[in-house]
Structure formats: C-alpha cells, structure tokens
Motif scaffolding. Sequence first.
Motif, PDB file in Angstrom:
ATOM      1  N   CYS A 107      55.941  42.385  45.557  1.00 38.24           N
ATOM      2  CA  CYS A 107      56.063  41.238  46.455  1.00 38.24           C
ATOM      3  C   CYS A 107      56.944  41.618  47.639  1.00 38.24           C
ATOM      4  CB  CYS A 107      56.672  40.046  45.712  1.00 38.24           C
ATOM      5  SG  CYS A 107      55.582  39.304  44.480  1.00 38.24           S
ATOM      6  N   TYR A 121      49.969  41.557  36.966  1.00 36.35           N
ATOM      7  CA  TYR A 121      48.658  41.063  37.385  1.00 36.35           C
ATOM      8  C   TYR A 121      47.546  41.997  36.894  1.00 36.35           C
ATOM      9  CZ  TYR A 121      44.901  39.435  40.468  1.00 36.35           C
ATOM     10  OH  TYR A 121      43.709  38.960  40.970  1.00 36.35           O
ATOM     11  N   PHE A 139      48.956  31.938  48.972  1.00 36.95           N
ATOM     12  CA  PHE A 139      50.406  32.087  48.816  1.00 36.95           C
ATOM     13  C   PHE A 139      51.017  30.766  48.335  1.00 36.95           C
ATOM     14  CE2 PHE A 139      50.845  35.634  52.277  1.00 36.95           C
ATOM     15  CZ  PHE A 139      50.147  36.503  51.454  1.00 36.95           C
ATOM     16  N   GLU A 176      54.217  34.754  49.387  1.00 36.17           N
ATOM     17  CA  GLU A 176      53.882  35.445  48.146  1.00 36.17           C
ATOM     18  C   GLU A 176      52.922  34.611  47.315  1.00 36.17           C
ATOM     19  OE1 GLU A 176      57.562  35.892  46.039  1.00 36.17           O
ATOM     20  OE2 GLU A 176      58.336  37.411  47.403  1.00 36.17           O
ATOM     21  N   ARG A 177      52.048  35.284  46.619  1.00 36.39           N
ATOM     22  CA  ARG A 177      51.177  34.627  45.631  1.00 36.39           C
ATOM     23  C   ARG A 177      51.690  35.003  44.245  1.00 36.39           C
ATOM     24  NH1 ARG A 177      45.646  36.130  43.464  1.00 36.39           N
ATOM     25  NH2 ARG A 177      45.068  34.215  42.383  1.00 36.39           N
ATOM     26  N   ILE A 178      52.420  34.068  43.609  1.00 33.27           N
ATOM     27  CA  ILE A 178      53.017  34.374  42.305  1.00 33.27           C
ATOM     28  C   ILE A 178      52.659  33.327  41.239  1.00 33.27           C
ATOM     29  CG2 ILE A 178      54.897  35.743  43.277  1.00 33.27           C
ATOM     30  CD1 ILE A 178      56.771  33.365  42.900  1.00 33.27           C
ATOM     31  N   GLU A 188      44.714  38.939  47.628  1.00 34.96           N
ATOM     32  CA  GLU A 188      45.871  38.938  48.516  1.00 34.96           C
ATOM     33  C   GLU A 188      45.709  37.963  49.694  1.00 34.96           C
ATOM     34  OE1 GLU A 188      48.651  40.551  47.977  1.00 34.96           O
ATOM     35  OE2 GLU A 188      48.130  42.070  46.507  1.00 34.96           O
ATOM     36  N   CYS A 207      53.277  39.543  42.278  1.00 35.11           N
ATOM     37  CA  CYS A 207      52.173  39.503  43.236  1.00 35.11           C
ATOM     38  C   CYS A 207      51.004  40.348  42.724  1.00 35.11           C
ATOM     39  CB  CYS A 207      52.646  40.022  44.592  1.00 35.11           C
ATOM     40  SG  CYS A 207      53.801  38.891  45.407  1.00 35.11           S
TER      41      CYS A 207
END
Length: 199
Positions: free
Chosen positions: A115, A126, A150, A159-161, A145, A110
């Motif tokens: 995360c 990141y 997400f 989650e933003r992965i 964020e 994240c």
Amino acid sequence: TSGGVDVVGHLASSLGYHAAYGPPTREQTYGVAVLSRLPIVSWSYVLLASALDQRALVRATLQSAVGPVEVFVVHLGLRQPERDAQASEVLAILGGSVGPRILLGDLNACPSGSCPGDPDPPDSVYAGITQVLDDAWVEAGHGAEDAAGFTFPSTGPVERIDYVFVSGGIAVLRCEVPGAPSRVDTSDHLPVLAEVRLS
C-alpha cells in the motif's frame, strides 16, 4: 467509543436483522460482526494470532432459500508479518468449509501487496485469498487496482483494503464503493457494496 451502547444489538434490532459477533467487547480488541436479513443458524468466532491489538474472525452460517451459505468476517492487523500469519489462519479455516462462502473485511492489505507509504515489505494476503476465493470487485468487471475501489481513508481514499470475496456457486451481480453522499464521519473507511446471487 460507543458510550456503553451495544452497537451490534442496536443495529440488529433497529433493522430487524439477525446478528453474530465476536469476541465479547473489551478494551483493545477489534471485534467483527455479521448483520443479516437471513436467519443465522450457527456462528462462532476465532481469535487470530496477534502481536499487537487482538484480531478476530467471525464465522456465521446463514440459511438462504437455496441452502446454507457461510459468511466470514475479519479485520487483519496493521503490520506485514502479522497480516500474513493471520491470512494463513483465515485460509486454513476457509479450507475446512464446503459450499458457498463469502469472506468480508478490512484486510489492511492492498491487491499489489504494497500500500502507498507502507514501510513494510510486500505481503501475500490478497494473492493468497484470491487463490481460494474470487474478488467480487474484479468479478464485477473492475481492475483490482482501480481507484474507484479505494476505501481508505474515507475523506480521500488512496488504498483498496476492504473487500468482499466469494466462492464458486455465488454470482456477483455488481460491486461498488459508494462515495458521496457517504457519511465519512461514520468511519475512516468507505463501505464496499456487493450484490450477489447464490446459484
């Protein structure tokens, strides 16, 4: 899970696209691929240091109307020490490249470094990548964020992965995470769509 079908080859031939992938398919290896409307003039893959499932990076040089662009695709590991080590390898590979570059992939990380529910200490994936490349999502005017970005899990993302990163010389026109009617049964991740222009 593909029933013995060459999925990358099938998608490429069905769409009329060019393809690059690696490593060769085998059990317990997470391969990655590039499908491109632009011709792929060269490509290679690198096996990343992996403690658990083997991870890889594909590097492809595409020929655009304004010159070559390098595209890198990666799927990083699940645990923090492994992710950080793999991200360092990716950054070293990116550092050996000049000209327009795009990095795509599932970083399993994240933007904040932590995360939700991850028992590991924060990672620097990141932060490290955004020292070198721009986050297309942020360049398109979103917050790093922002919940609209997400991607995991696809049925109720928290989650933003999954990311698109670009170098200088590439303008981001838009970036979005398509939601409904996205086929959540196709993947446990939602897709990230970025429209870019080489300048």
